[in-house]
Design a protein around this motif. Sequence first.
Motif, PDB file in Angstrom:
ATOM      1  N   THR A 167     -92.297 -17.347  27.207  1.00  0.00           N
ATOM      2  CA  THR A 167     -92.354 -15.888  27.306  1.00  0.00           C
ATOM      3  C   THR A 167     -91.016 -15.397  27.853  1.00  0.00           C
ATOM      4  O   THR A 167     -90.271 -16.190  28.475  1.00  0.00           O
ATOM      5  CB  THR A 167     -93.528 -15.445  28.216  1.00  0.00           C
ATOM      6  N   PRO A 168     -90.648 -14.132  27.654  1.00  0.00           N
ATOM      7  CA  PRO A 168     -89.365 -13.636  28.177  1.00  0.00           C
ATOM      8  C   PRO A 168     -89.295 -13.734  29.696  1.00  0.00           C
ATOM      9  O   PRO A 168     -90.321 -13.657  30.398  1.00  0.00           O
ATOM     10  CB  PRO A 168     -89.329 -12.179  27.714  1.00  0.00           C
ATOM     11  N   ARG A 169     -88.103 -13.820  30.187  1.00  0.00           N
ATOM     12  CA  ARG A 169     -87.901 -13.992  31.625  1.00  0.00           C
ATOM     13  C   ARG A 169     -88.435 -12.789  32.399  1.00  0.00           C
ATOM     14  O   ARG A 169     -89.038 -12.933  33.469  1.00  0.00           O
ATOM     15  CB  ARG A 169     -86.410 -14.200  31.903  1.00  0.00           C
ATOM     16  N   HIS A 170     -88.235 -11.583  31.839  1.00  0.00           N
ATOM     17  CA  HIS A 170     -88.628 -10.399  32.606  1.00  0.00           C
ATOM     18  C   HIS A 170     -90.148 -10.240  32.676  1.00  0.00           C
ATOM     19  O   HIS A 170     -90.657  -9.503  33.522  1.00  0.00           O
ATOM     20  CB  HIS A 170     -88.003  -9.123  32.008  1.00  0.00           C
ATOM     21  N   VAL A 171     -90.884 -10.914  31.782  1.00  0.00           N
ATOM     22  CA  VAL A 171     -92.349 -10.840  31.836  1.00  0.00           C
ATOM     23  C   VAL A 171     -92.879 -11.641  33.024  1.00  0.00           C
ATOM     24  O   VAL A 171     -93.889 -11.280  33.644  1.00  0.00           O
ATOM     25  CB  VAL A 171     -92.966 -11.340  30.511  1.00  0.00           C
ATOM     26  N   ALA A 172     -92.218 -12.731  33.347  1.00  0.00           N
ATOM     27  CA  ALA A 172     -92.660 -13.605  34.446  1.00  0.00           C
ATOM     28  C   ALA A 172     -92.017 -13.139  35.748  1.00  0.00           C
ATOM     29  O   ALA A 172     -90.938 -13.602  36.135  1.00  0.00           O
ATOM     30  CB  ALA A 172     -92.307 -15.050  34.147  1.00  0.00           C
ATOM     31  N   CYS A 173     -92.638 -12.179  36.381  1.00  0.00           N
ATOM     32  CA  CYS A 173     -92.140 -11.676  37.656  1.00  0.00           C
ATOM     33  C   CYS A 173     -93.282 -11.688  38.674  1.00  0.00           C
ATOM     34  O   CYS A 173     -94.414 -12.029  38.340  1.00  0.00           O
ATOM     35  CB  CYS A 173     -91.573 -10.270  37.492  1.00  0.00           C
ATOM     36  N   GLY A 174     -93.016 -11.307  39.874  1.00  0.00           N
ATOM     37  CA  GLY A 174     -94.072 -11.314  40.883  1.00  0.00           C
ATOM     38  C   GLY A 174     -94.259 -12.683  41.509  1.00  0.00           C
ATOM     39  O   GLY A 174     -93.376 -13.547  41.466  1.00  0.00           O
ATOM     40  N   ASP A 175     -95.462 -12.890  42.099  1.00  0.00           N
ATOM     41  CA  ASP A 175     -95.714 -14.153  42.798  1.00  0.00           C
ATOM     42  C   ASP A 175     -96.807 -14.996  42.155  1.00  0.00           C
ATOM     43  O   ASP A 175     -97.163 -16.065  42.654  1.00  0.00           O
ATOM     44  CB  ASP A 175     -96.073 -13.871  44.261  1.00  0.00           C
ATOM     45  N   ARG A 176     -97.371 -14.491  41.062  1.00  0.00           N
ATOM     46  CA  ARG A 176     -98.437 -15.265  40.409  1.00  0.00           C
ATOM     47  C   ARG A 176     -98.485 -14.878  38.931  1.00  0.00           C
ATOM     48  O   ARG A 176     -98.255 -13.716  38.569  1.00  0.00           O
ATOM     49  CB  ARG A 176     -99.785 -14.970  41.071  1.00  0.00           C
ATOM     50  N   TYR A 177     -98.791 -15.911  38.052  1.00  0.00           N
ATOM     51  CA  TYR A 177     -98.806 -15.666  36.608  1.00  0.00           C
ATOM     52  C   TYR A 177    -100.090 -16.239  36.023  1.00  0.00           C
ATOM     53  O   TYR A 177    -100.597 -17.272  36.471  1.00  0.00           O
ATOM     54  CB  TYR A 177     -97.610 -16.323  35.914  1.00  0.00           C
ATOM     55  N   THR A 178    -100.602 -15.523  35.025  1.00  0.00           N
ATOM     56  CA  THR A 178    -101.771 -16.040  34.321  1.00  0.00           C
ATOM     57  C   THR A 178    -101.568 -15.915  32.819  1.00  0.00           C
ATOM     58  O   THR A 178    -100.793 -15.083  32.337  1.00  0.00           O
ATOM     59  CB  THR A 178    -103.050 -15.271  34.711  1.00  0.00           C
ATOM     60  N   VAL A 179    -102.294 -16.768  32.109  1.00  0.00           N
ATOM     61  CA  VAL A 179    -102.285 -16.747  30.644  1.00  0.00           C
ATOM     62  C   VAL A 179    -103.714 -16.530  30.184  1.00  0.00           C
ATOM     63  O   VAL A 179    -104.645 -17.201  30.650  1.00  0.00           O
ATOM     64  CB  VAL A 179    -101.724 -18.061  30.069  1.00  0.00           C
ATOM     65  N   TRP A 180    -103.915 -15.529  29.312  1.00  0.00           N
ATOM     66  CA  TRP A 180    -105.245 -15.218  28.804  1.00  0.00           C
ATOM     67  C   TRP A 180    -105.392 -15.772  27.391  1.00  0.00           C
ATOM     68  O   TRP A 180    -104.600 -15.480  26.501  1.00  0.00           O
ATOM     69  CB  TRP A 180    -105.461 -13.706  28.774  1.00  0.00           C
ATOM     70  N   ILE A 181    -106.457 -16.592  27.211  1.00  0.00           N
ATOM     71  CA  ILE A 181    -106.760 -17.154  25.893  1.00  0.00           C
ATOM     72  C   ILE A 181    -108.248 -17.003  25.653  1.00  0.00           C
ATOM     73  O   ILE A 181    -109.071 -17.466  26.459  1.00  0.00           O
ATOM     74  CB  ILE A 181    -106.364 -18.648  25.812  1.00  0.00           C
ATOM     75  N   ASP A 182    -108.599 -16.334  24.558  1.00  0.00           N
ATOM     76  CA  ASP A 182    -110.019 -16.107  24.228  1.00  0.00           C
ATOM     77  C   ASP A 182    -110.754 -15.496  25.413  1.00  0.00           C
ATOM     78  O   ASP A 182    -111.837 -15.952  25.821  1.00  0.00           O
ATOM     79  CB  ASP A 182    -110.691 -17.426  23.809  1.00  0.00           C
ATOM     80  N   ASP A 183    -110.132 -14.461  26.001  1.00  0.00           N
ATOM     81  CA  ASP A 183    -110.721 -13.710  27.111  1.00  0.00           C
ATOM     82  C   ASP A 183    -110.984 -14.555  28.356  1.00  0.00           C
ATOM     83  O   ASP A 183    -111.821 -14.207  29.195  1.00  0.00           O
ATOM     84  CB  ASP A 183    -112.045 -13.046  26.674  1.00  0.00           C
ATOM     85  N   LYS A 184    -110.289 -15.656  28.454  1.00  0.00           N
ATOM     86  CA  LYS A 184    -110.404 -16.475  29.654  1.00  0.00           C
ATOM     87  C   LYS A 184    -109.028 -16.599  30.285  1.00  0.00           C
ATOM     88  O   LYS A 184    -108.041 -16.850  29.610  1.00  0.00           O
ATOM     89  CB  LYS A 184    -110.963 -17.860  29.310  1.00  0.00           C
ATOM     90  N   GLU A 185    -108.974 -16.402  31.613  1.00  0.00           N
ATOM     91  CA  GLU A 185    -107.708 -16.372  32.332  1.00  0.00           C
ATOM     92  C   GLU A 185    -107.423 -17.737  32.973  1.00  0.00           C
ATOM     93  O   GLU A 185    -108.292 -18.333  33.612  1.00  0.00           O
ATOM     94  CB  GLU A 185    -107.733 -15.288  33.412  1.00  0.00           C
ATOM     95  N   TYR A 186    -106.174 -18.200  32.801  1.00  0.00           N
ATOM     96  CA  TYR A 186    -105.747 -19.483  33.371  1.00  0.00           C
ATOM     97  C   TYR A 186    -104.528 -19.246  34.251  1.00  0.00           C
ATOM     98  O   TYR A 186    -103.605 -18.490  33.879  1.00  0.00           O
ATOM     99  CB  TYR A 186    -105.364 -20.471  32.260  1.00  0.00           C
ATOM    100  N   GLN A 187    -104.514 -19.894  35.403  1.00  0.00           N
ATOM    101  CA  GLN A 187    -103.358 -19.822  36.288  1.00  0.00           C
ATOM    102  C   GLN A 187    -102.190 -20.601  35.659  1.00  0.00           C
ATOM    103  O   GLN A 187    -102.385 -21.604  34.990  1.00  0.00           O
ATOM    104  CB  GLN A 187    -103.685 -20.413  37.663  1.00  0.00           C
ATOM    105  N   ALA A 188    -100.962 -20.104  35.886  1.00  0.00           N
ATOM    106  CA  ALA A 188     -99.793 -20.752  35.299  1.00  0.00           C
ATOM    107  C   ALA A 188     -98.628 -20.706  36.276  1.00  0.00           C
ATOM    108  O   ALA A 188     -98.589 -19.867  37.194  1.00  0.00           O
ATOM    109  CB  ALA A 188     -99.414 -20.076  33.982  1.00  0.00           C
ATOM    110  N   TYR A 189     -97.662 -21.606  36.072  1.00  0.00           N
ATOM    111  CA  TYR A 189     -96.509 -21.734  36.962  1.00  0.00           C
ATOM    112  C   TYR A 189     -95.249 -21.912  36.125  1.00  0.00           C
ATOM    113  O   TYR A 189     -95.277 -22.550  35.066  1.00  0.00           O
ATOM    114  CB  TYR A 189     -96.682 -22.923  37.901  1.00  0.00           C
ATOM    115  N   VAL A 190     -94.141 -21.351  36.615  1.00  0.00           N
ATOM    116  CA  VAL A 190     -92.860 -21.515  35.917  1.00  0.00           C
ATOM    117  C   VAL A 190     -92.351 -22.937  36.160  1.00  0.00           C
ATOM    118  O   VAL A 190     -92.219 -23.359  37.310  1.00  0.00           O
ATOM    119  CB  VAL A 190     -91.822 -20.493  36.404  1.00  0.00           C
ATOM    120  N   ILE A 191     -92.077 -23.646  35.073  1.00  0.00           N
ATOM    121  CA  ILE A 191     -91.554 -25.023  35.224  1.00  0.00           C
ATOM    122  C   ILE A 191     -90.155 -25.180  34.628  1.00  0.00           C
ATOM    123  O   ILE A 191     -89.464 -26.163  34.877  1.00  0.00           O
ATOM    124  CB  ILE A 191     -92.490 -26.062  34.577  1.00  0.00           C
TER     125      ILE A 191
END
Length: 929
Positions: free
Chosen positions: A32-56
């Motif tokens: 995803t673009p760099r500016h989308v990943a901001c803040g202190d926590r990120y999630t990815v939504w797939i089929d209306d289900k949210e998953y925690q994610a981390y920048v690697i």
Amino acid sequence: MEKYIVKVRSYFKDECIEYGTGVMIAVNLVLTPRHVACGDRYTVWIDDKEYQAYVIKENDFAVVLEISQSDYAFTVADIFSDDEILDEKSTWSVSGFISSQQCEHHMRGTGIIVSPASNLEWDYHLAATMTGRADNYQGLSGSPVFCDNRIVGILQMQAYNSGGALGVCLSSVKMFHDLLTEGNFKTNEYQILLKDVCIQHTKNQIEKNVKSKKYIADIFVEEGDYKENLRYFADPMLFLKKAIRDTKILDFESINIYLREYGKQEIDFSDLMENSSAAELEKVYVYLQDKISYVISCIEELEKNIDSDISDLGKYFEIRQNNFNSSIKFYLSDIKVNIDFIAKKYLLLTKDAGQGKTNFVCDFALNFLMRKGYCALYFNAYDFRENPMTLVQRKLSLDGTYLFTYVNKILEREWSHSKRPIVIIIDGLNENTVVKNFGQCIRDFLEECQTYPYIKVIMTTRNEFLQERFAVIEEGTYSGVYKHINMWHRGEDFKERIFWGYLNFFGITIRENTLTNKSYDTLTDDILLLRFFCEVNENKKQIYIYDVYKYDVFRQYLNRKSLEYQEDQQLLNHQDSLYALLDKISEYMIRENAFFNIPSSIFNETEQKLLYKMLDNEVIFKDEQIMKTGMLTRNTVVISFTFDEFRDFCITNYVLTHLAEQDAFLKFWNQMNEENLTIREGVQKYIFYLARTESQEDLLPIIQALPEYENLYWRYIWGLEDCHFTANDTKVWKEQLIANGPHAEKIVHDLIGKYDCEFFGNINISLLFEALDVLADRIDLYDALIKKMFGVYRQKKGIYRNPEPESLWPFNKMIQLIMNYVNDGSWNTHHHEWYRLVIYLFELENKGALDLWCKLYSTSPEVAVRILDEMNHHKNSLILCNVKEILHHLKRHCNGDAFDQIIERLIQENSFCRDISIDSELFSKLLFD
């Protein structure tokens, strides 16, 4: 929407502060673009289900998020591409999620325009949006941009253009290339489709030639260096690299000694880089050509100086042998010839009629261009009805699926990157009779090809039509990149291809490890015999070819052909008339003492018809000759056998059928020997063969009574099948071996080849072992025999030409040969008796023998321990000592498995010096250190 397109959200203190689109690029990884990943926590939504994610992973333009703790079967994008043509004509589409509600959204349009600004987060903007316009594109950041079924970038920002219209900008794949893996990329779709079209088209064209039998792949024989020349022509970059490597491995030190002495520049190719870029191709190959020309001229000048300066012949040869390798110049000349083809764009190959032009180009297309993945279009010239360029462009544009302007850009770019051309083959120019003035048409085609640097053309025609119809081709403005090759050369290295080609064509397979060098040479030295052999064994599987029994081959061939020659006639026995005809020919030869040029006038009409069919099969050939009949001379047709051995076979059949009475037979036999007739060698051989096989009751006693029988025996016994050997043969052969007699060498030579003791049940290599066992009690006689047969051959230094080995098969040469196959477990199993022979000959070259046994133990331990176990019970101390040395050596190179325990047991069981107390470690040290 593709399942690998997902929603991404960023949070700060559990409040969503940014949302966008992501692309799954691996299991649990999202781009995803760099500016989308901001803040202190990120999630990815797939089929209306949210998953925690981390920048690697990240760069200045994009990030990779890793989804934690998910068992979802994610779909991964594998169609990223950075080699698409992006311009104002590019048709694009976008799929992603828009607005804070992240609703599915699609856009389509035309034009991907490079950004005039630099150092931005994007390098292109999308022009002319046709569908999917919006007042606010927020949320689409990260959406994949598709062009020609490839992802060419991701959306970064929305921006207003100079006209005030809101649009979107993208980062092309090259801006985040480092965040992707090889598995995410796919080649330009057009190039994939083009390769498929080229393959299918070329296969179809070649199949036409297969059906018409203009191309028989299985019996194609490569001649000369023509195929290597064409490899350089078809892939300049790869084969220039090969040429550079070939020059750099040459050792010029001995030549440089003399160059320094004469004040010349030394030869050194180390400045040449093997991995030069495509842009440097021309500069590098021109430099290499010039350098090779310089080296060759230096060597030739040195040769002249050395020839004039040295008067002592011994010193001259010493310098030639040890310090001056003049063969280098010929090797370099070959390389120079090859690299000359790099710069060529058009080749015209010519041969006389029926000499294999189509076979050559079909083989090159099928077994090099297509097999190696090159794009090639093969055309039979007789198919052209118009300018060839029209058909070529139609094929390259995939029948209009792509605009040729786009095709041209893709192919020009590919050429600039790889220098791999599109190879156009036009076979059989002389066969086109439809297009008026086809020679001028081809010239115009080549002139037009000058516009397209990525096209190279190979053409063929018959020599006899070159000047008459196609001389105009050689007059084009492209003469500097055109080359005519008259393919007159026939090399000597065709035996392997012709042999296996014939076997494949006739559907014959050979039982593994049963083809001996003797049989191979017999069949490849005479291609007609090879054809006879293949015809009688057609479609047979797993045949043994330890030897070729010609008499049986000829007889089966005749029986097979007798029906073929007369299949349109109703006869009780088709063989009768054919054998009667051959008897008539044989009778004439014996009566007239003339074994060639039998006049056709002696045959009746039915016989002449049969002879005519034999001419078609090349069993006989005809000629014209002036012959005297009575008081007149006139031209007449004469026939002869194409194959002398087949003639002798026919004469033998006639003699044993029509001169079967003992007196008549002996009269013929004595006359043949006294007059030393041409047929003597062949007829003697076949008569001996039949006496030992089919006529032991009638013929053998007559032959055995002849004073020359012993000479006949030792001359022709080697062509006998194993089933016809008797106990008396075994006795006689063993006596010869023990006595080291005059025929011992031939016996050893024969027995070495009979290593398959199951197939050769009567006489085999075991007989050699039995004789060696007897001689082992007399070490002087044992040494005399093994050194005569297997004495080590050492080349002497300082000699211009080394003499041939004195022994039959030098032991060190034997070890070298077996070393070539020791890593093949199947080979080891079939040739295990040769490893037993190594034990008997161990003292001749113990270091090489130990190395060989070590490799055998590593590859085929079951073979090694079985032989050593058997030999460990030998009665002779010499053999036991050899076995013990091998066992101790293997103990030092153990495999780390159960076989090592067997080796340890065998060492304990070995009775050599068992009654003497010896420290085993000291024994090993004495043996090996």
